[in-house]
Motif scaffolding. Structure first.
Motif, PDB file in Angstrom:
ATOM      1  N   PHE A 200       0.807  -1.221   0.000  1.00 35.88           N
ATOM      2  CA  PHE A 200       0.000   0.000   0.000  1.00 35.88           C
ATOM      3  C   PHE A 200       0.839   1.270   0.000  1.00 35.88           C
ATOM      4  O   PHE A 200       0.391   2.302  -0.500  1.00 35.88           O
ATOM      5  N   HIS A 201       2.063   1.210   0.511  1.00 38.83           N
ATOM      6  CA  HIS A 201       2.967   2.347   0.314  1.00 38.83           C
ATOM      7  C   HIS A 201       3.233   2.532  -1.179  1.00 38.83           C
ATOM      8  O   HIS A 201       3.303   3.647  -1.685  1.00 38.83           O
ATOM      9  N   SER A 202       3.357   1.406  -1.881  1.00 39.43           N
ATOM     10  CA  SER A 202       3.674   1.446  -3.303  1.00 39.43           C
ATOM     11  C   SER A 202       2.522   1.987  -4.147  1.00 39.43           C
ATOM     12  O   SER A 202       2.741   2.754  -5.089  1.00 39.43           O
ATOM     13  N   VAL A 203       1.288   1.577  -3.813  1.00 43.04           N
ATOM     14  CA  VAL A 203       0.153   1.891  -4.702  1.00 43.04           C
ATOM     15  C   VAL A 203      -0.637   3.117  -4.275  1.00 43.04           C
ATOM     16  O   VAL A 203      -1.544   3.540  -5.004  1.00 43.04           O
ATOM     17  N   ALA A 204      -0.339   3.722  -3.140  1.00 47.06           N
ATOM     18  CA  ALA A 204      -1.183   4.790  -2.584  1.00 47.06           C
ATOM     19  C   ALA A 204      -1.432   5.916  -3.581  1.00 47.06           C
ATOM     20  O   ALA A 204      -2.567   6.380  -3.755  1.00 47.06           O
ATOM     21  N   ALA A 205      -0.391   6.379  -4.256  1.00 49.99           N
ATOM     22  CA  ALA A 205      -0.520   7.538  -5.142  1.00 49.99           C
ATOM     23  C   ALA A 205      -1.434   7.258  -6.330  1.00 49.99           C
ATOM     24  O   ALA A 205      -2.099   8.171  -6.839  1.00 49.99           O
ATOM     25  N   LYS A 206      -1.480   6.007  -6.791  1.00 41.83           N
ATOM     26  CA  LYS A 206      -2.288   5.653  -7.968  1.00 41.83           C
ATOM     27  C   LYS A 206      -3.499   4.809  -7.592  1.00 41.83           C
ATOM     28  O   LYS A 206      -4.131   4.206  -8.464  1.00 41.83           O
ATOM     29  N   TYR A 207      -3.840   4.781  -6.327  1.00 37.14           N
ATOM     30  CA  TYR A 207      -4.854   3.847  -5.827  1.00 37.14           C
ATOM     31  C   TYR A 207      -6.200   4.028  -6.520  1.00 37.14           C
ATOM     32  O   TYR A 207      -6.790   3.076  -7.033  1.00 37.14           O
ATOM     33  N   ASP A 208      -6.710   5.244  -6.553  1.00 36.37           N
ATOM     34  CA  ASP A 208      -8.036   5.468  -7.136  1.00 36.37           C
ATOM     35  C   ASP A 208      -8.034   5.283  -8.650  1.00 36.37           C
ATOM     36  O   ASP A 208      -9.002   4.751  -9.215  1.00 36.37           O
ATOM     37  N   VAL A 209      -6.958   5.720  -9.304  1.00 39.99           N
ATOM     38  CA  VAL A 209      -6.869   5.526 -10.760  1.00 39.99           C
ATOM     39  C   VAL A 209      -6.913   4.039 -11.101  1.00 39.99           C
ATOM     40  O   VAL A 209      -7.641   3.605 -11.995  1.00 39.99           O
ATOM     41  N   MET A 210      -6.129   3.250 -10.358  1.00 45.36           N
ATOM     42  CA  MET A 210      -6.110   1.808 -10.595  1.00 45.36           C
ATOM     43  C   MET A 210      -7.454   1.169 -10.270  1.00 45.36           C
ATOM     44  O   MET A 210      -7.909   0.268 -10.989  1.00 45.36           O
ATOM     45  N   ASN A 211      -8.104   1.607  -9.211  1.00 45.07           N
ATOM     46  CA  ASN A 211      -9.423   1.054  -8.877  1.00 45.07           C
ATOM     47  C   ASN A 211     -10.419   1.299 -10.003  1.00 45.07           C
ATOM     48  O   ASN A 211     -11.217   0.418 -10.351  1.00 45.07           O
ATOM     49  N   ASP A 212     -10.391   2.503 -10.568  1.00 48.40           N
ATOM     50  CA  ASP A 212     -11.293   2.813 -11.679  1.00 48.40           C
ATOM     51  C   ASP A 212     -11.006   1.927 -12.892  1.00 48.40           C
ATOM     52  O   ASP A 212     -11.921   1.400 -13.528  1.00 48.40           O
ATOM     53  N   LEU A 213      -9.726   1.747 -13.199  1.00 46.74           N
ATOM     54  CA  LEU A 213      -9.361   0.925 -14.349  1.00 46.74           C
ATOM     55  C   LEU A 213      -9.682  -0.551 -14.112  1.00 46.74           C
ATOM     56  O   LEU A 213     -10.247  -1.219 -14.985  1.00 46.74           O
ATOM     57  N   MET A 214      -9.331  -1.059 -12.933  1.00 49.93           N
ATOM     58  CA  MET A 214      -9.519  -2.482 -12.647  1.00 49.93           C
ATOM     59  C   MET A 214     -10.979  -2.887 -12.657  1.00 49.93           C
ATOM     60  O   MET A 214     -11.339  -3.972 -13.108  1.00 49.93           O
ATOM     61  N   SER A 215     -11.827  -2.008 -12.123  1.00 46.80           N
ATOM     62  CA  SER A 215     -13.245  -2.362 -11.975  1.00 46.80           C
ATOM     63  C   SER A 215     -14.141  -1.659 -12.981  1.00 46.80           C
ATOM     64  O   SER A 215     -15.362  -1.789 -12.897  1.00 46.80           O
ATOM     65  N   ALA A 216     -13.537  -0.937 -13.924  1.00 51.31           N
ATOM     66  CA  ALA A 216     -14.313  -0.141 -14.884  1.00 51.31           C
ATOM     67  C   ALA A 216     -15.267   0.816 -14.150  1.00 51.31           C
ATOM     68  O   ALA A 216     -16.389   1.062 -14.596  1.00 51.31           O
ATOM     69  N   GLY A 217     -14.796   1.325 -13.028  1.00 50.18           N
ATOM     70  CA  GLY A 217     -15.585   2.276 -12.240  1.00 50.18           C
ATOM     71  C   GLY A 217     -16.617   1.643 -11.330  1.00 50.18           C
ATOM     72  O   GLY A 217     -17.288   2.347 -10.569  1.00 50.18           O
ATOM     73  N   LEU A 218     -16.740   0.316 -11.366  1.00 51.66           N
ATOM     74  CA  LEU A 218     -17.782  -0.346 -10.573  1.00 51.66           C
ATOM     75  C   LEU A 218     -17.557  -0.189  -9.066  1.00 51.66           C
ATOM     76  O   LEU A 218     -18.523  -0.217  -8.295  1.00 51.66           O
ATOM     77  N   HIS A 219     -16.307  -0.020  -8.640  1.00 50.86           N
ATOM     78  CA  HIS A 219     -16.064   0.120  -7.203  1.00 50.86           C
ATOM     79  C   HIS A 219     -16.813   1.315  -6.627  1.00 50.86           C
ATOM     80  O   HIS A 219     -17.197   1.313  -5.457  1.00 50.86           O
ATOM     81  N   ARG A 220     -17.043   2.333  -7.449  1.00 46.48           N
ATOM     82  CA  ARG A 220     -17.788   3.506  -6.976  1.00 46.48           C
ATOM     83  C   ARG A 220     -19.262   3.147  -6.731  1.00 46.48           C
ATOM     84  O   ARG A 220     -19.872   3.631  -5.774  1.00 46.48           O
ATOM     85  N   LEU A 221     -19.824   2.296  -7.589  1.00 43.77           N
ATOM     86  CA  LEU A 221     -21.199   1.838  -7.390  1.00 43.77           C
ATOM     87  C   LEU A 221     -21.292   0.951  -6.158  1.00 43.77           C
ATOM     88  O   LEU A 221     -22.263   1.037  -5.386  1.00 43.77           O
ATOM     89  N   TRP A 222     -20.309   0.078  -5.957  1.00 46.81           N
ATOM     90  CA  TRP A 222     -20.299  -0.785  -4.772  1.00 46.81           C
ATOM     91  C   TRP A 222     -20.251   0.056  -3.492  1.00 46.81           C
ATOM     92  O   TRP A 222     -20.947  -0.229  -2.521  1.00 46.81           O
ATOM     93  N   LYS A 223     -19.436   1.097  -3.515  1.00 43.91           N
ATOM     94  CA  LYS A 223     -19.328   1.970  -2.335  1.00 43.91           C
ATOM     95  C   LYS A 223     -20.613   2.769  -2.127  1.00 43.91           C
ATOM     96  O   LYS A 223     -21.048   2.968  -0.988  1.00 43.91           O
ATOM     97  N   THR A 224     -21.230   3.212  -3.222  1.00 45.12           N
ATOM     98  CA  THR A 224     -22.506   3.926  -3.113  1.00 45.12           C
ATOM     99  C   THR A 224     -23.566   3.035  -2.479  1.00 45.12           C
ATOM    100  O   THR A 224     -24.362   3.486  -1.631  1.00 45.12           O
TER     101      THR A 224
END
Length: 244
Positions: free
Chosen positions: A25-49
């Motif tokens: 998580f030290h490694s990925v922190a700076a790109k965490y949200d960008v990677m989440n959007d790419l990995m899940s095609a933005g679905l993680h935002r719907l899951w959180k909603t």
């Protein structure tokens, strides 16, 4: 003898897992949200909603967001709880916590942030109306201890919400594995310069308890009315439980 646990598919000493997860998580922190959007095609935002809607936070509520990362849940909860409420953003990883704290401040939300271990929560018994953990339980060494701690700090009538990657049906397993073990590390290398952390992500998902097992674990921790909702065919699942 040193107790061992799993770090992805590797067997490591328990204290070593804490260090290895921290490195990820030290490694990925700076790109965490960008990677989440790419990995899940933005679905993680719907899951959180969906999780936020199920939390039902009201003005004046006290809320604890564990492993809160970049602060998506804490941001929504702070707005819902309002000035009379109290929303804590916590994480065991300092790099992630700094990103989350800064994002909350940039949105005008001044809410307490704390570096802490979910297995040793520094809060009194029966304090919070809601406790949430999104995509963090998977990385905890003693999940049963962490769940018991979450229940301990909940008020009677309070709700725990656990959003986590889970198990997909058998017909989807092969294409999901192909995506997880080929595409995710490739994306991690291209975007975050770190393939290994995303290979660990895929492995850690496979090692995490399935929906029914996690439900049983929450019940064993003393939570009642435990239920779960499969999201995107079980790629993720939201588990909820009440402290009575």
């Amino acid at each position: 003898m040193t107790n061992t646990t799993h770090f992805g598919y590797k067997t490591v000493a328990e204290d070593e897992k804490v260090k290895e997860v921290a490195k990820v998580f030290h490694s990925v922190a700076a790109k965490y949200d960008v990677m989440n959007d790419l990995m899940s095609a933005g679905l993680h935002r719907l899951w959180k909603t969906f999780t936020i809607a199920n939390a039902g936070v009201r003005p004046g509520f006290k809320v604890l967001d564990i492993a809160g990362g970049t602060g998506d849940l804490a941001k929504a909860f702070a707005r819902q709880a309002g000035p009379a409420g109290e929303v804590w953003l916590t994480d065991i990883n300092e790099s992630m916590l700094r990103v989350g704290r800064d994002r909350l401040l940039n949105r005008g939300l001044v809410t307490p942030t704390l570096l802490c271990d979910a297995e040793k929560l520094p809060f009194p018994d029966n304090y919070f109306d809601r406790v949430s953990v999104a995509f963090g339980l998977r990385n905890m060494t003693h999940k049963d201890v962490a769940l018991s701690e979450m229940r301990r700090v909940l008020k009677p009538g309070g709700k725990l919400l656990v959003l986590e990657f889970s198990k997909v049906p058998e017909p989807l397993q092969k294409p999901y594995d192909l995506y997880s073990f080929s595409v995710l590390p490739w994306l991690g290398q291209k975007i975050a310069g770190d393939a290994e952390s995303y290979r660990y992500l895929a492995e850690s998902i496979r090692m995490h308890p399935d929906q029914e097992t996690l439900k049983t674990m929450m019940q064993a921790a003393g939570l009642e009315r435990v239920q779960y909702y499969n999201l995107t065919a079980g790629v993720a699942a939201l588990h909820t439980g009440i402290k009575l």
